[in-house]
Design a protein around this motif. Structure first.
Motif, PDB file in Angstrom:
ATOM      1  N   ILE A   7      48.592 -35.392 -11.018  1.00  0.00           N
ATOM      2  CA  ILE A   7      47.414 -34.606 -11.352  1.00  0.00           C
ATOM      3  C   ILE A   7      46.810 -33.992 -10.105  1.00  0.00           C
ATOM      4  N   LEU A   8      46.701 -34.802  -9.044  1.00  0.00           N
ATOM      5  CA  LEU A   8      46.156 -34.297  -7.794  1.00  0.00           C
ATOM      6  C   LEU A   8      47.028 -33.202  -7.219  1.00  0.00           C
ATOM      7  N   THR A   9      48.355 -33.382  -7.343  1.00  0.00           N
ATOM      8  CA  THR A   9      49.283 -32.375  -6.832  1.00  0.00           C
ATOM      9  C   THR A   9      49.123 -31.066  -7.589  1.00  0.00           C
ATOM     10  N   THR A  10      48.965 -31.181  -8.927  1.00  0.00           N
ATOM     11  CA  THR A  10      48.806 -29.987  -9.739  1.00  0.00           C
ATOM     12  C   THR A  10      47.517 -29.254  -9.374  1.00  0.00           C
ATOM     13  N   HIS A  11      46.427 -30.036  -9.209  1.00  0.00           N
ATOM     14  CA  HIS A  11      45.156 -29.402  -8.842  1.00  0.00           C
ATOM     15  C   HIS A  11      45.248 -28.745  -7.482  1.00  0.00           C
ATOM     16  N   ARG A  12      45.978 -29.389  -6.571  1.00  0.00           N
ATOM     17  CA  ARG A  12      46.151 -28.820  -5.243  1.00  0.00           C
ATOM     18  C   ARG A  12      46.928 -27.513  -5.320  1.00  0.00           C
ATOM     19  N   ARG A  13      48.005 -27.514  -6.154  1.00  0.00           N
ATOM     20  CA  ARG A  13      48.823 -26.324  -6.292  1.00  0.00           C
ATOM     21  C   ARG A  13      48.018 -25.182  -6.892  1.00  0.00           C
ATOM     22  N   LEU A  14      47.226 -25.508  -7.940  1.00  0.00           N
ATOM     23  CA  LEU A  14      46.401 -24.480  -8.551  1.00  0.00           C
ATOM     24  C   LEU A  14      45.366 -23.955  -7.562  1.00  0.00           C
ATOM     25  N   SER A  15      44.829 -24.839  -6.735  1.00  0.00           N
ATOM     26  CA  SER A  15      43.866 -24.424  -5.728  1.00  0.00           C
ATOM     27  C   SER A  15      44.505 -23.480  -4.728  1.00  0.00           C
ATOM     28  N   ASP A  16      45.732 -23.777  -4.310  1.00  0.00           N
ATOM     29  CA  ASP A  16      46.448 -22.902  -3.387  1.00  0.00           C
ATOM     30  C   ASP A  16      46.712 -21.546  -4.019  1.00  0.00           C
ATOM     31  N   GLU A  17      47.084 -21.541  -5.312  1.00  0.00           N
ATOM     32  CA  GLU A  17      47.348 -20.273  -5.990  1.00  0.00           C
ATOM     33  C   GLU A  17      46.079 -19.428  -6.095  1.00  0.00           C
ATOM     34  N   THR A  18      44.959 -20.084  -6.406  1.00  0.00           N
ATOM     35  CA  THR A  18      43.696 -19.360  -6.498  1.00  0.00           C
ATOM     36  C   THR A  18      43.298 -18.782  -5.143  1.00  0.00           C
ATOM     37  N   THR A  19      43.423 -19.602  -4.103  1.00  0.00           N
ATOM     38  CA  THR A  19      43.116 -19.130  -2.749  1.00  0.00           C
ATOM     39  C   THR A  19      44.032 -17.977  -2.368  1.00  0.00           C
ATOM     40  N   GLY A  20      45.313 -18.118  -2.720  1.00  0.00           N
ATOM     41  CA  GLY A  20      46.279 -17.068  -2.423  1.00  0.00           C
ATOM     42  C   GLY A  20      45.931 -15.765  -3.118  1.00  0.00           C
ATOM     43  N   MET A  21      45.492 -15.866  -4.377  1.00  0.00           N
ATOM     44  CA  MET A  21      45.105 -14.661  -5.110  1.00  0.00           C
ATOM     45  C   MET A  21      43.886 -13.993  -4.473  1.00  0.00           C
ATOM     46  N   LEU A  22      42.913 -14.784  -4.038  1.00  0.00           N
ATOM     47  CA  LEU A  22      41.713 -14.235  -3.419  1.00  0.00           C
ATOM     48  C   LEU A  22      42.041 -13.566  -2.085  1.00  0.00           C
ATOM     49  N   LEU A  23      42.860 -14.234  -1.270  1.00  0.00           N
ATOM     50  CA  LEU A  23      43.268 -13.632  -0.003  1.00  0.00           C
ATOM     51  C   LEU A  23      44.072 -12.359  -0.242  1.00  0.00           C
ATOM     52  N   GLY A  24      44.944 -12.407  -1.245  1.00  0.00           N
ATOM     53  CA  GLY A  24      45.721 -11.226  -1.594  1.00  0.00           C
ATOM     54  C   GLY A  24      44.837 -10.080  -2.025  1.00  0.00           C
ATOM     55  N   LEU A  25      43.759 -10.390  -2.760  1.00  0.00           N
ATOM     56  CA  LEU A  25      42.836  -9.350  -3.213  1.00  0.00           C
ATOM     57  C   LEU A  25      42.125  -8.692  -2.029  1.00  0.00           C
TER      58      LEU A  25
END
Length: 314
Positions: A7-25
């Protein structure tokens, strides 16, 4: 095994994806001004063509100027030399993003309206996803491909509608530029996972500098009179594409793709054409039509849907 680990790994991965999307934007917002300022630099927005710089000087000169900034950044950070295994990917970044895309778009912006060229660049996310699958081992789901294709169809449909159902001769240069950029984005995004986003673009710029230096020097000598009489607006455009489009924007862009994945973060580019259209209105005074806003809302909705689709990363 601790049952909470997945669960922690999944939340971490989702957090990285969200951060990645924001940086990409953020990167996309910076890149969205590239075509309007390129058109400004080459004099496409001026009544007299002599008020601008030549497309070749703008394309290659901006890469050389950014290489100076990149070299300074690497020295400041005391960055180690990249491993030999990174050289092929760096060569693709240099060929696609440092030389290919700027050169081809500079030629196109001499005759195309910035808004028209911007919407054609809207197929870039789909091309980036294709190269991510070919070069980076990413495996987008069927739903992701459907959203990517739908977004691209909307963008191309907008371009055809705006141009009265036909494409300009310079459109070919834009589409070739898209392929060049997609290759560089995919290769650089993959490499950024190990080398880092800042070092990836900086080393690509530095590696491109030696062959660029004599070419830019020869162009400067041959076009000395045109360069000397270029308008302040042209130099403003040149400064933006050199500092922001060619250098700072990639810091955010490659870091975002390293965190969120090349294919997924690449879909943020679907909003770039419409940001570019707004920028063309502000910077160049090009007309803004209500249909543009309708297409923008539709494309943003597709990006939001694609954000939820699965992408397996190799």
């Amino acid at each position: 095994m601790n049952p909470t680990t997945p669960i922690l790994t999944t939340h971490r991965r989702l957090s990285d994806e969200t951060t990645g999307m924001l940086l990409g934007l953020i990167g996309v917002a910076i890149f969205s001004l590239t075509l309007p300022f390129t058109r400004l630099a080459v004099g496409g927005a001026e009544a007299s063509a002599g008020a601008g710089l030549s497309p070749m000087f703008v394309a290659l000169g901006r890469a050389l100027a950014a290489a100076v900034l990149a070299g300074g950044w690497l020295l400041w950070k005391r960055a180690p030399l990249p491993p030999r295994s990174a050289l092929p990917a760096l060569a693709m970044v240099a060929g696609g993003c440092v030389i290919g895309f700027p050169w081809l778009t500079s030629i196109a912006m001499r005759s195309l309206p910035a808004a028209h060229g911007a919407v054609l660049v809207g197929v870039l996310p789909l091309a980036t996803a294709v190269f991510a699958a070919l070069l980076g081992g990413e495996k987008p789901s069927r739903g992701f491909w459907i959203m990517a294709i739908l977004g691209s169809v909307l963008v191309v449909g907008f371009a055809l509608r705006q141009s009265g159902g036909g494409l300009h001769a310079a459109d070919l240069a834009i589409f070739l530029a898209v392929l060049a950029a997609a290759m560089g984005y995919a290769a650089g995004g993959r490499l950024s996972q190990t080398l880092g986003g800042q070092q990836t673009i900086c080393w690509a710029l530095v590696l491109a500098a030696p062959p660029l230096l004599p070419v830019v020097g020869w162009i400067s000598w041959r076009e000395a009179a045109q360069i000397q009489h270029a308008a302040a607006a042209a130099w403003t455009g040149f400064a933006y594409v050199s500092i922001f489009s060619m250098f700072i924007g990639f810091f955010f862009w490659y870091r975002g793709m390293a965190l969120g994945g090349v294919a997924r973060v690449g879909q943020v580019q679907l909003v770039q054409p419409f940001l570019s259209v707004l920028a063309a209105t502000v910077v160049l005074g090009e007309a803004l039509e209500w249909q543009t806003l309708v297409f923008a809302i539709a494309v943003i909705a597709v990006v939001g849907a694609g954000r939820k689709m699965q992408v397996k990363r190799g």
